[in-house]
Design a protein around this motif. Structure first.
Motif, PDB file in Angstrom:
ATOM      1  N   LEU A   1      -7.346   2.443   2.376  1.00  0.00           N
ATOM      2  CA  LEU A   1      -7.790   3.501   3.266  1.00  0.00           C
ATOM      3  C   LEU A   1      -9.266   3.331   3.627  1.00  0.00           C
ATOM      4  CD1 LEU A   1      -6.061   6.667   1.738  1.00  0.00           C
ATOM      5  CD2 LEU A   1      -5.297   5.266   3.649  1.00  0.00           C
ATOM      6  N   ALA A   2     -10.075   2.908   2.658  1.00  0.00           N
ATOM      7  CA  ALA A   2     -11.488   2.694   2.931  1.00  0.00           C
ATOM      8  C   ALA A   2     -11.687   1.603   3.973  1.00  0.00           C
ATOM      9  CB  ALA A   2     -12.229   2.343   1.639  1.00  0.00           C
ATOM     10  N   GLU A   3     -10.952   0.509   3.812  1.00  0.00           N
ATOM     11  CA  GLU A   3     -11.058  -0.585   4.794  1.00  0.00           C
ATOM     12  C   GLU A   3     -10.581  -0.133   6.166  1.00  0.00           C
ATOM     13  OE1 GLU A   3      -8.695  -3.565   2.961  1.00  0.00           O
ATOM     14  OE2 GLU A   3     -10.171  -3.965   1.356  1.00  0.00           O
TER      15      GLU A   3
ATOM     16  N   LEU B   1       0.860  -1.167   0.000  1.00  0.00           N
ATOM     17  CA  LEU B   1       0.000   0.000   0.000  1.00  0.00           C
ATOM     18  C   LEU B   1       0.905   1.228   0.000  1.00  0.00           C
ATOM     19  CD1 LEU B   1      -2.954  -0.743   2.461  1.00  0.00           C
ATOM     20  CD2 LEU B   1      -3.029  -0.486  -0.003  1.00  0.00           C
ATOM     21  N   THR B   2       1.083   1.807  -1.177  1.00  0.00           N
ATOM     22  CA  THR B   2       1.941   2.983  -1.325  1.00  0.00           C
ATOM     23  C   THR B   2       1.277   3.965  -2.269  1.00  0.00           C
ATOM     24  OG1 THR B   2       3.141   2.022  -3.197  1.00  0.00           O
ATOM     25  CG2 THR B   2       4.047   1.612  -1.000  1.00  0.00           C
ATOM     26  N   GLY B   3       1.861   5.140  -2.376  1.00  0.00           N
ATOM     27  CA  GLY B   3       1.397   6.110  -3.355  1.00  0.00           C
ATOM     28  C   GLY B   3       0.704   7.295  -2.718  1.00  0.00           C
TER      29      GLY B   3
ATOM     30  N   LEU C   1      -9.464  11.276  10.382  1.00  0.00           N
ATOM     31  CA  LEU C   1      -9.133  10.238   9.407  1.00  0.00           C
ATOM     32  C   LEU C   1      -7.646  10.248   9.067  1.00  0.00           C
ATOM     33  CD1 LEU C   1     -12.002  10.358   6.750  1.00  0.00           C
ATOM     34  CD2 LEU C   1     -11.394   8.420   8.193  1.00  0.00           C
ATOM     35  N   LEU C   2      -7.111  11.459   8.851  1.00  0.00           N
ATOM     36  CA  LEU C   2      -5.702  11.567   8.472  1.00  0.00           C
ATOM     37  C   LEU C   2      -4.785  11.028   9.573  1.00  0.00           C
ATOM     38  CD1 LEU C   2      -5.614  15.095   6.762  1.00  0.00           C
ATOM     39  CD2 LEU C   2      -5.689  12.852   5.661  1.00  0.00           C
ATOM     40  N   ARG C   3      -5.102  11.338  10.815  1.00  0.00           N
ATOM     41  CA  ARG C   3      -4.291  10.806  11.928  1.00  0.00           C
ATOM     42  C   ARG C   3      -4.346   9.285  11.952  1.00  0.00           C
ATOM     43  NH1 ARG C   3      -6.618  15.228  14.695  1.00  0.00           N
ATOM     44  NH2 ARG C   3      -8.206  13.864  15.608  1.00  0.00           N
ATOM     45  N   HIS C   4      -5.532   8.738  11.759  1.00  0.00           N
ATOM     46  CA  HIS C   4      -5.713   7.279  11.771  1.00  0.00           C
ATOM     47  C   HIS C   4      -4.953   6.634  10.620  1.00  0.00           C
ATOM     48  CE1 HIS C   4      -7.779   3.463  12.424  1.00  0.00           C
ATOM     49  NE2 HIS C   4      -8.070   3.434  11.134  1.00  0.00           N
TER      50      HIS C   4
ATOM     51  N   ALA D   1      -1.094   6.662  10.994  1.00  0.00           N
ATOM     52  CA  ALA D   1      -0.599   5.640  11.916  1.00  0.00           C
ATOM     53  C   ALA D   1      -0.645   4.252  11.291  1.00  0.00           C
ATOM     54  CB  ALA D   1      -1.408   5.661  13.211  1.00  0.00           C
ATOM     55  N   GLY D   2      -1.720   3.966  10.537  1.00  0.00           N
ATOM     56  CA  GLY D   2      -1.892   2.614  10.005  1.00  0.00           C
ATOM     57  C   GLY D   2      -1.324   2.384   8.626  1.00  0.00           C
ATOM     58  N   GLN D   3      -1.231   3.467   7.810  1.00  0.00           N
ATOM     59  CA  GLN D   3      -0.750   3.341   6.436  1.00  0.00           C
ATOM     60  C   GLN D   3       0.312   4.413   6.187  1.00  0.00           C
ATOM     61  OE1 GLN D   3      -1.785   0.824   4.830  1.00  0.00           O
ATOM     62  NE2 GLN D   3      -3.717   0.275   5.818  1.00  0.00           N
ATOM     63  N   PRO D   4       1.455   4.316   6.843  1.00  0.00           N
ATOM     64  CA  PRO D   4       2.453   5.402   6.764  1.00  0.00           C
ATOM     65  C   PRO D   4       3.056   5.616   5.386  1.00  0.00           C
ATOM     66  CG  PRO D   4       3.369   3.474   7.864  1.00  0.00           C
ATOM     67  CD  PRO D   4       1.906   3.210   7.696  1.00  0.00           C
TER      68      PRO D   4
END
Length: 285
Positions: free
Chosen positions: A278-280, A90-92, A110-113, A116-119
């Motif tokens: 991100l949706a998941e 998961l990149t880009g 959302l952005l904070r979440h 943290a989860g998808q850096p």
């Protein structure tokens, strides 16, 4: 003729952000590099593509070039999606569009979440009204959008956003747990045409009322300031709460009504894996 992707990216970024400086920030480039890329594209096409005003806008030729530029970059993103699917990475960069209220009241969480989860995924936020958000998602300007009450289809509901009365703290109803909109008929009513006016009118219709605005204000900050100044009352959605100053109250209203805030990718086209990821990850945020 030798047109390349960096030229097209720079051109689209200037059009979408309205200026070379903002485009440079969006692309992570220097302003001079963006200017050079656009100028080289114009030399290749032997005609100007941009009117260098504030905001910058496309010329007649630029408007004709825009859909082809978007298609070219969309094809590149599709190739990136195939590669990402193959590697499971998961990149880009995901360009997320939302309305001003959603941008201020929901998107920061959302952005904070996501950070943290998808850096490894970068999220760029575009702010526009509901029609603009839907258009950007359709034409490829945005990769994802937070849509309000979209038709049935793929997406993740982020919130059920109920409506609230915005009143000064010294208003006679400010101490109530719930406000009936029928009790506000003697107050000057303020409405934002660029916001949720149609839904607010429906709320009043359910109460057997018709809205006759004393003032119509596009900007949400101006609307809130006018309520602060005692010029009237209004109805906002719950997601507006972070914007409400301490001298105002935001109270539930009856009849009860709410709108759905749904994170969506483009309809009729495949979603980039990063958007799906991100949706998941947004479920339950």
């Amino acid at each position: 003729m030798s047109v390349n992707l960096p030229q097209l990216r720079a051109f689209l970024a200037v059009v979408d952000t309205g200026g070379f400086s903002a485009a440079a920030d969006e692309l992570g480039m220097s302003q001079s590099a963006v200017s050079h890329a656009v100028a080289s594209l114009e030399r290749e096409l032997a005609a100007p593509l941009l009117i260098r005003s504030n905001p910058a806008r496309a010329t007649v030729l630029g408007e004709r070039v825009l859909p082809y530029a978007r298609t070219a970059l969309s094809a590149v993103r599709s190739l990136e999606a195939v590669a990402a699917d193959a590697t499971g990475a998961l990149t880009g960069t995901v360009r997320l569009a939302a309305t001003p209220t959603v941008c201020r009241g929901l998107v920061p969480r959302l952005l904070r979440h996501w950070r943290a989860g998808q850096p490894r995924v970068t999220v760029r936020v575009f702010e526009g009204d509901s029609a603009e958000v839907a258009e950007w998602l359709e034409n490829g300007t945005a990769d994802a959008g937070v849509l309000i009450d979209p038709p049935p289809g793929p997406g993740v509901q982020l919130a059920l956003d109920g409506y609230r009365a915005l009143l000064p703290r010294d208003h006679p109803l400010a101490g109530e747990a719930v406000v009936d909109v029928r009790d506000l008929v003697d107050d000057p009513y303020l409405v934002s045409p660029g916001g949720c006016e149609a839904r607010v009118r429906e709320l009043h219709r359910l109460a057997g009322l018709r809205v006759t605005p004393a003032h119509r204000v596009r900007d949400l900050a101006t609307l809130i300031s006018m309520v602060q100044a005692g010029m009237g009352v209004t109805v906002l959605s719950e997601v507006s709460r972070p914007l409400v100053p301490s001298d105002l109250v935001l109270l539930p209203v009856v009849p009860r009504a709410a709108r759905r805030l749904v994170l969506c990718g483009p309809r009729g086209r495949g979603w980039h894996p990063a958007v799906r990821g991100l949706a998941e990850a947004a479920v339950g945020v």
